[in-house]
Design an enzyme around this catalytic site. Structure first.
Site, PDB file in Angstrom:
ATOM      1  CB  VAL A  53      -0.959   0.000   1.206  1.00 32.97           C
ATOM      2  CG1 VAL A  53      -1.754   1.308   1.252  1.00 32.97           C
ATOM      3  CG2 VAL A  53      -1.905  -1.189   1.135  1.00 32.97           C
ATOM      4  CG  PHE A  99     -11.175   0.315  -2.061  1.00 34.72           C
ATOM      5  CD1 PHE A  99     -11.928  -0.605  -1.345  1.00 34.72           C
ATOM      6  CD2 PHE A  99     -11.283   1.654  -1.724  1.00 34.72           C
ATOM      7  CE1 PHE A  99     -12.782  -0.206  -0.328  1.00 34.72           C
ATOM      8  CE2 PHE A  99     -12.128   2.075  -0.713  1.00 34.72           C
ATOM      9  CZ  PHE A  99     -12.884   1.141  -0.009  1.00 34.72           C
ATOM     10  CG  LEU A 100      -4.364   0.153  -3.864  1.00 35.07           C
ATOM     11  CD1 LEU A 100      -2.940   0.545  -3.479  1.00 35.07           C
ATOM     12  CD2 LEU A 100      -4.831   0.930  -5.090  1.00 35.07           C
ATOM     13  CE  LYS A 132      -9.034  -2.780   2.402  1.00 31.21           C
ATOM     14  NZ  LYS A 132      -8.626  -2.973   1.007  1.00 31.21           N
ATOM     15  CG  ASN A 143     -11.087  -6.408   1.290  1.00 34.53           C
ATOM     16  OD1 ASN A 143     -11.229  -6.085   0.117  1.00 34.53           O
ATOM     17  ND2 ASN A 143      -9.987  -6.129   1.951  1.00 34.53           N
ATOM     18  N   GLY A 189     -12.269 -22.141  -7.216  1.00 37.09           N
ATOM     19  CA  GLY A 189     -10.863 -22.520  -7.140  1.00 37.09           C
ATOM     20  C   GLY A 189     -10.556 -23.181  -5.816  1.00 37.09           C
ATOM     21  CB  CYS A 205      -6.668  -7.933   1.544  1.00 36.43           C
ATOM     22  SG  CYS A 205      -5.460  -6.656   1.145  1.00 36.43           S
ATOM     23  CE  LYS A 222      -4.439  -7.363   7.052  1.00 37.51           C
ATOM     24  NZ  LYS A 222      -5.327  -6.166   7.200  1.00 37.51           N
ATOM     25  NE  ARG A 253       1.521 -10.390   2.860  1.00 35.53           N
ATOM     26  CZ  ARG A 253       1.455  -9.055   2.867  1.00 35.53           C
ATOM     27  NH1 ARG A 253       1.413  -8.405   4.017  1.00 35.53           N
ATOM     28  NH2 ARG A 253       1.443  -8.393   1.729  1.00 35.53           N
TER      29      ARG A 253
END
Length: 442
Positions: A6, A150-151, A205, A209, A254, A261, A264, A329
């Protein structure tokens, strides 16, 4: 403050449009790398942008906290908020950054929370800065803004430069005006800013997610059901995605989500709900479904080769949790590797960019080795396992793969291929939520 995914992307993109940016990090090794022209993370387009902005004098890197605070009219906090053992977000780095701002600031600052933080963090940041100012015996005005990122990893530069929306949470009109000025270059075609109160911005946020994670887990559960009833999840995906109320985004089945993100943030949202005595049954189910999905490929391998994998070797394509990043991660590949080696099997893995981070994450695990190329990973293996949908895996040399494998078996955790096409080439093909066709003859 912070030069991770970020912070570094934010700093580079702000410098790209002409701002003078100082990126601060307490990690001296990382700052030395950046000052020597190396970018410590893989993100398409980032290295070139960093180099360009450094050369233009718009982007600098430092470990000097005081100098960084003095430099910036805007103080953007973009440090990590890792999960604690109880699922809560660890705010130690965020609050430490706030204290440093209060310790060194000499004039008005707009303090911007870019880190993903629980609802109420802006109040804590304000309190920490105020406490430091009081301790110094000075009265300096400042504003606190919640401006969540929001990347998407793998498309972070593109997402910053051409945002879907820019969420700004503040109770200060002057700070909102300054934030509009800061983001003006990124919304020349149309208004992208969504202004709201601090707590709503912080919750937005997590809600975003959690919604995306929900779509992934829902589709993964549908894939499990499709296998059980003999349906093809790919046809189901096309059928429901055509509905404009649903769309196709995040509907690809999948082996579960990973990264820094979704896992967590889903846990942190549950923690916030619990602290406020709210039961979030859907969000809890999302996490449970994801944990189960990460075991799916191993379950398929065990059904095919047995519980004892002694003497078996599996070629693994893909280590990063998604393509176009080197982030390991909570990558599903880790669960696959653990599942195989715990049954005394061996894994030889290949990833285009995540090999170094994989070695750090996995270490010298017994039965684990790494290949220099994708073909080296399958040579002599009992089966090919696909964990990450890198482009270079989409159209491989199937005859060469078949010749290299001991047995022509593919476990595809990303549904890269059409089952009937692969079967015609003589492979036994196990995908996610798709029928297993009979393998053709040589």
């Amino acid at each position: 403050m912070g030069t991770g995914y970020v912070g570094l992307v934010t700093g580079a993109c702000l410098a790209e449009v002409g701002n003078d940016v100082v990126c601060l990090d307490v990690d001296e090794k990382k700052i030395r790398m950046l000052n020597s022209g190396e970018v410590p993370i893989f993100e398409p387009g980032l290295a070139a942008m960093v180099k360009k902005c450094e050369a233009a004098g718009h982007l600098r890197f430092t470990t000097d906290v005081e100098a960084a605070v003095h430099h910036g009219e805007f103080q953007l906090i973009a440090v990590g908020t890792p999960s604690g053992e109880d699922g809560s977000a660890d705010l130690n780095h965020v609050l430490s950054a706030a204290r440093n701002i209060g310790k060194y600031m000499k004039e008005y600052k707009v303090v911007v929370d870019k880190s993903t933080v629980p609802v109420g963090t802006a109040d804590k940041v304000r309190s920490e800065i105020s406490t430091e100012l009081k301790r110094r015996g000075v009265a300096i005005k400042f504003s606190v803004v919640a401006n969540p990122e929001f990347l998407k990893e793998g498309a972070a530069v593109e997402d910053f430069m051409r945002p879907d929306r820019i969420v700004i949470g503040t109770d200060d009109e002057h700070a909102l005006h300054m934030m509009r000025r800061l983001y003006a270059p990124f919304q020349r075609n149309t208004e992208r800013i969504v202004a709201m109160d601090l707590r709503s911005a912080e919750l937005t946020k997590y809600a975003a997610n959690a919604m995306l994670a929900t779509r992934i887990s829902f589709m993964n559960e549908m894939a499990v059901l499709a296998e059980a009833v003999g349906a093809d999840i790919e046809r189901v995906r096309l059928g429901i995605g055509a509905d404009h109320r649903i769309g196709y985004g995040y509907l690809y089945p999948g082996i579960g989500y990973g990264g820094s993100c979704f896992p967590k943030d889903v846990r942190a949202l549950q923690r916030t709900a619990g602290e406020n005595r709210v039961e979030m049954r859907v969000v809890s189910a999302v996490e449970a479904a994801n944990l189960r999905q990460k075991q799916l490929i191993v379950d398929k391998i065990v059904r095919r080769f047995g519980e004892d994998l002694s003497g078996r070797r599996f070629g693994l394509w893909g280590l990063a949790f998604k393509p176009n990043t080197d982030d390991m991660r909570e990558a599903p590949s880790l669960d696959i590797i653990k599942g195989i080696v715990s049954r005394r099997g061996a894994v030889i893995a290949y990833d285009p960019v995540a090999m170094d981070n994989a070695r750090l994450a996995i270490g010298n695990a017994p039965g684990m080795s790494y290949a220099a190329t994708a073909m080296d990973a399958v040579r002599g293996a009992d089966a090919l396992v696909i964990a990450t949908e890198w482009k270079e895996f989409r159209s491989p040399d199937f005859p060469a793969i078949k010749a290299a494998l001991k047995t022509p078996v593919i476990f595809d955790g990303r549904n890269l291929y059409e089952p009937s096409d692969v079967a015609m080439l003589g492979f036994e093909y196990h995908a996610i939520g798709r029928p297993v066709p009979a393998a053709g003859k040589d």
